[in-house]
Write a protein that holds these residues in place. Sequence first.
Motif, PDB file in Angstrom:
ATOM      1  N   ASN A 183       0.809  -1.227   0.000  1.00 41.97           N
ATOM      2  CA  ASN A 183       0.000   0.000   0.000  1.00 41.97           C
ATOM      3  C   ASN A 183       0.837   1.270   0.000  1.00 41.97           C
ATOM      4  O   ASN A 183       0.593   2.216   0.751  1.00 41.97           O
ATOM      5  N   GLU A 184       1.818   1.315  -0.886  1.00 41.34           N
ATOM      6  CA  GLU A 184       2.598   2.535  -1.074  1.00 41.34           C
ATOM      7  C   GLU A 184       1.786   3.512  -1.921  1.00 41.34           C
ATOM      8  O   GLU A 184       1.057   3.096  -2.826  1.00 41.34           O
ATOM      9  N   PRO A 185       1.858   4.819  -1.647  1.00 43.07           N
ATOM     10  CA  PRO A 185       1.057   5.782  -2.416  1.00 43.07           C
ATOM     11  C   PRO A 185       1.236   5.672  -3.925  1.00 43.07           C
ATOM     12  O   PRO A 185       0.261   5.849  -4.676  1.00 43.07           O
ATOM     13  N   SER A 186       2.427   5.372  -4.406  1.00 44.52           N
ATOM     14  CA  SER A 186       2.634   5.275  -5.854  1.00 44.52           C
ATOM     15  C   SER A 186       1.848   4.128  -6.466  1.00 44.52           C
ATOM     16  O   SER A 186       1.511   4.159  -7.653  1.00 44.52           O
ATOM     17  N   LEU A 195     -11.160  -2.700  -2.784  1.00 45.11           N
ATOM     18  CA  LEU A 195     -10.222  -1.839  -3.490  1.00 45.11           C
ATOM     19  C   LEU A 195     -10.288  -0.399  -2.985  1.00 45.11           C
ATOM     20  O   LEU A 195      -9.262   0.291  -2.908  1.00 45.11           O
ATOM     21  N   LEU A 196     -11.468   0.065  -2.604  1.00 45.19           N
ATOM     22  CA  LEU A 196     -11.588   1.397  -2.026  1.00 45.19           C
ATOM     23  C   LEU A 196     -10.891   1.471  -0.666  1.00 45.19           C
ATOM     24  O   LEU A 196     -10.234   2.472  -0.346  1.00 45.19           O
ATOM     25  N   GLN A 197     -11.025   0.408   0.143  1.00 46.72           N
ATOM     26  CA  GLN A 197     -10.311   0.356   1.419  1.00 46.72           C
ATOM     27  C   GLN A 197      -8.804   0.352   1.193  1.00 46.72           C
ATOM     28  O   GLN A 197      -8.052   1.027   1.906  1.00 46.72           O
ATOM     29  N   PHE A 198      -8.359  -0.438   0.207  1.00 54.87           N
ATOM     30  CA  PHE A 198      -6.935  -0.477  -0.112  1.00 54.87           C
ATOM     31  C   PHE A 198      -6.451   0.915  -0.532  1.00 54.87           C
ATOM     32  O   PHE A 198      -5.399   1.385  -0.090  1.00 54.87           O
ATOM     33  N   ALA A 199      -7.220   1.574  -1.384  1.00 57.69           N
ATOM     34  CA  ALA A 199      -6.839   2.918  -1.837  1.00 57.69           C
ATOM     35  C   ALA A 199      -6.732   3.882  -0.657  1.00 57.69           C
ATOM     36  O   ALA A 199      -5.830   4.734  -0.611  1.00 57.69           O
ATOM     37  N   CYS A 206      -3.406   3.695   0.940  1.00 58.79           N
ATOM     38  CA  CYS A 206      -2.230   4.035   0.128  1.00 58.79           C
ATOM     39  C   CYS A 206      -1.767   5.449   0.453  1.00 58.79           C
ATOM     40  O   CYS A 206      -1.850   6.377  -0.366  1.00 58.79           O
ATOM     41  N   ARG A 207      -1.299   5.630   1.669  1.00 60.16           N
ATOM     42  CA  ARG A 207      -0.744   6.904   2.135  1.00 60.16           C
ATOM     43  C   ARG A 207       0.406   6.565   3.071  1.00 60.16           C
ATOM     44  O   ARG A 207       0.468   5.463   3.635  1.00 60.16           O
ATOM     45  N   TRP A 208       1.317   7.507   3.240  1.00 58.42           N
ATOM     46  CA  TRP A 208       2.557   7.171   3.923  1.00 58.42           C
ATOM     47  C   TRP A 208       2.359   6.752   5.377  1.00 58.42           C
ATOM     48  O   TRP A 208       3.057   5.860   5.869  1.00 58.42           O
ATOM     49  N   GLY A 209       1.402   7.339   6.080  1.00 63.86           N
ATOM     50  CA  GLY A 209       1.185   6.946   7.468  1.00 63.86           C
ATOM     51  C   GLY A 209       0.794   5.484   7.586  1.00 63.86           C
ATOM     52  O   GLY A 209       1.328   4.739   8.419  1.00 63.86           O
ATOM     53  N   ALA A 210      -0.164   5.059   6.745  1.00 67.51           N
ATOM     54  CA  ALA A 210      -0.601   3.666   6.768  1.00 67.51           C
ATOM     55  C   ALA A 210       0.516   2.737   6.296  1.00 67.51           C
ATOM     56  O   ALA A 210       0.700   1.636   6.839  1.00 67.51           O
ATOM     57  N   TRP A 211       1.272   3.170   5.292  1.00 64.15           N
ATOM     58  CA  TRP A 211       2.388   2.350   4.806  1.00 64.15           C
ATOM     59  C   TRP A 211       3.446   2.153   5.889  1.00 64.15           C
ATOM     60  O   TRP A 211       3.959   1.045   6.083  1.00 64.15           O
ATOM     61  N   GLU A 212       3.768   3.199   6.612  1.00 65.46           N
ATOM     62  CA  GLU A 212       4.780   3.095   7.670  1.00 65.46           C
ATOM     63  C   GLU A 212       4.315   2.173   8.787  1.00 65.46           C
ATOM     64  O   GLU A 212       5.115   1.410   9.348  1.00 65.46           O
ATOM     65  N   ARG A 213       3.018   2.214   9.132  1.00 67.60           N
ATOM     66  CA  ARG A 213       2.500   1.283  10.141  1.00 67.60           C
ATOM     67  C   ARG A 213       2.666  -0.160   9.668  1.00 67.60           C
ATOM     68  O   ARG A 213       3.068  -1.040  10.439  1.00 67.60           O
ATOM     69  N   VAL A 230      -4.630 -11.082   0.174  1.00 69.52           N
ATOM     70  CA  VAL A 230      -4.243  -9.684   0.327  1.00 69.52           C
ATOM     71  C   VAL A 230      -5.212  -8.975   1.276  1.00 69.52           C
ATOM     72  O   VAL A 230      -6.439  -9.143   1.171  1.00 69.52           O
ATOM     73  N   THR A 231      -4.670  -8.170   2.196  1.00 71.97           N
ATOM     74  CA  THR A 231      -5.499  -7.336   3.070  1.00 71.97           C
ATOM     75  C   THR A 231      -5.398  -5.880   2.606  1.00 71.97           C
ATOM     76  O   THR A 231      -4.425  -5.493   1.964  1.00 71.97           O
ATOM     77  N   PRO A 232      -6.365  -5.040   2.948  1.00 73.14           N
ATOM     78  CA  PRO A 232      -6.325  -3.648   2.472  1.00 73.14           C
ATOM     79  C   PRO A 232      -5.321  -2.766   3.184  1.00 73.14           C
ATOM     80  O   PRO A 232      -4.992  -1.694   2.683  1.00 73.14           O
ATOM     81  N   ASP A 233      -4.797  -3.197   4.352  1.00 68.39           N
ATOM     82  CA  ASP A 233      -3.875  -2.335   5.101  1.00 68.39           C
ATOM     83  C   ASP A 233      -2.437  -2.840   5.071  1.00 68.39           C
ATOM     84  O   ASP A 233      -1.581  -2.311   5.784  1.00 68.39           O
ATOM     85  N   GLY A 234      -2.133  -3.856   4.243  1.00 70.14           N
ATOM     86  CA  GLY A 234      -0.761  -4.316   4.086  1.00 70.14           C
ATOM     87  C   GLY A 234      -0.224  -5.156   5.226  1.00 70.14           C
ATOM     88  O   GLY A 234       0.982  -5.428   5.283  1.00 70.14           O
TER      89      GLY A 234
END
Length: 420
Positions: free
Chosen positions: A66-69, A99-103, A106-113, A363-367
């Motif tokens: 779930n990286e923003p890119s 897919l909406l939850q995954f999107a 896709c932001r840096w805070g969630a990715w870092e967690r 696959v989970t929506p929060d990585g």
Amino acid sequence: MDGHTRIDGGPRTAVVVGAGIVGLSTAWFLQERGIEVTVVDRDGVAAGASWGNAGWLSPGLAIPLNEPSVLRYGLRALLDPKAPLHVPTTVDVGLWRFLLQFAANCRWGAWERAARANLPFNAECLEAFDILTSGGVTVPTISAPITALFESPRQATGLLKELKRITAAGGEITYRGLTGDELAEAAPQASSRINAGVRLEGQRFIDPGAFVCALADSVRERGGVVRSGFDVDAVRPRGHAVTLETRSGELISGDVVVLATGAWLNRLARSGGVRVPVRAGRGYSFTVPTDEPVPGPVYLPDVRVACTPYRGALRVAGTMEFRSPDAPLDRDRIRAIIDSARDLLRGVRWNERTDEWVGPRPVTPDGMPLIGATTAPGVYVAGGHGMWGLTQGPITGRLLAEQIATGKQPEALRPVDPLR
């Protein structure tokens, strides 16, 4: 004390649903703690995502999806039927909600967690494999760097940024750039279009199907039972035991049950209060002969293709296809992988391919995976590792076995609690 607990208070018996790398690893480590295990599966050992994957044991590349890119890339991919990320046209409301939850993640805070949650698994994953192979699993792991190939140094910047972010989050990754003779030696299959590479040290690979089958053999040799053709329809906690019921009405019980059913996890886990959705991100692979021996794993990041030495040939794997886990293989996806990689590799006999395969990665929506106890007494889950189920399967089994046997949640499992 009753007949269902040992003198130390832990359970005596466990039933594990799912005979892939996660389920069998959990069974093996439960045996280490003196618990009798039975493993059941609808189809058989390594019948799902555990057989045809790339076979990488790659803590250095176990990076959250779930990286923003990825969101920007995914929106473009929806318009390209040959893109590595593929979402078929569908009216599946559950898929679009996922897919909406995954999107949204896709932001840096969630990715870092997610990155921090995965760090303990990546740090200890290879040690867990070593425990298995020293304890009776007869298929070895093979140490080799993974070489990522690029057409230009500029194209390598995306992967280098990902590796730096993981390092900044606390991960330990050793990597360096390759050019010229070093690049040709590391990847003799690289075509003239390849002019840059990144070499990740400290990685390994295996023959995944053979390894999981050997793991099942080890569980049996240590007194466990592994059964195929057991299609679980319901999970029923009753008193001090949990009973599984098949579609045919057959019953089997244990003091505890572990649901390790991969992309099918939600069907049985919902009754235990697990609300994080798991969807099938299907991967494809096939095997092709090469003109020269393949010295080690090769990664083509720009087209999301992973290549691995496999039984004297090359296993080629790619695609993230969101479709039903039981849908048939789509040969257009195989052709898309070949079209994307053909000009980047030389000496590969694409038309002689064998072992075409598709498998559903959970696959989970929060990585983050789902590992631990549910609200149903005696029922645990282990799954949702996405592309990294093989790498993280044994350490998942080791940590979950500790929780089941002791009743205490290991610190590493707190962020991935299935009830989050």
